[in-house]
Design a protein around this motif. Structure first.
Motif, short mmCIF file in Angstrom:
data_model
loop_
_atom_site.label_atom_id
_atom_site.label_comp_id
_atom_site.label_asym_id
_atom_site.label_seq_id
_atom_site.Cartn_x
_atom_site.Cartn_y
_atom_site.Cartn_z
N GLU A 98 0.83 -1.21 0.00
CA GLU A 98 0.00 0.00 0.00
C GLU A 98 0.86 1.25 0.00
O GLU A 98 0.60 2.20 -0.76
N GLN A 115 2.51 1.75 -3.30
CA GLN A 115 1.55 2.32 -4.24
C GLN A 115 1.34 3.81 -3.98
O GLN A 115 1.23 4.60 -4.93
N ARG A 116 1.29 4.19 -2.71
CA ARG A 116 1.16 5.62 -2.38
C ARG A 116 2.36 6.40 -2.92
O ARG A 116 2.20 7.50 -3.45
#
Length: 147
Positions: A80, A83-84
């Motif tokens: 996550e 991806q950020r």
């Protein structure tokens, strides 16, 4: 052709013309970077790490986009957060500075992004991580990539 942005911060690197990395920033370094064309700052420090100035407020004053992706340690090295980071860099609209205190977490997250999102081999991902500041966390990052 414009001159690449140069910053006087610890562990500064310019892996590309659009992505700059390094350690602890300063108000003066950000002012100089903005004058050289910096568009965005991505800070990987958690709020508990004191930079000695209010970086979000200064970024706003300078017209720089700003994002904080807090990486306190290995537990925050997640898909996550990779991806950020990828989205933060893609949305920068110009040169982006990604920093933490030593650039180690920066390199770690770029290595994970390279493998998990960009499909690079583990060795190529680690090389990309080192180019972005990965040092002491390399063994742990390798373990994450080999899962």
């Amino acid at each position: 052709m414009s001159t690449p942005i140069q910053l006087d911060i610890p562990f500064f690197a310019a892996p590309s013309a659009q992505v700059l990395t390094g350690g602890k920033t300063s108000a003066e370094a950000l002012r100089r970077a903005q004058e050289q064309g910096l568009a965005k700052v991505v800070n990987l420090c958690p709020h508990s790490e004191d930079l000695g100035f209010d970086e979000p407020a200064l970024a706003a004053e300078l017209g720089l986009a700003y994002e904080n992706i807090p990486i306190a340690g290995g537990g925050d090295l997640t898909r996550e957060n990779a991806q950020r980071l990828a989205q933060a860099v893609a949305d920068a609209g110009g040169p982006v500075l990604v920093h933490c205190m030593s650039s180690n977490r920066v390199g770690a997250l770029f290595a994970l992004k390279a493998h998990w999102l960009d499909g690079k081999s583990i060795d190529d991902a680690l090389a990309e991580g080192r180019a972005h500041g990965l040092k002491a966390m390399e063994a742990g990052v390798r373990q994450l990539l080999e899962r």
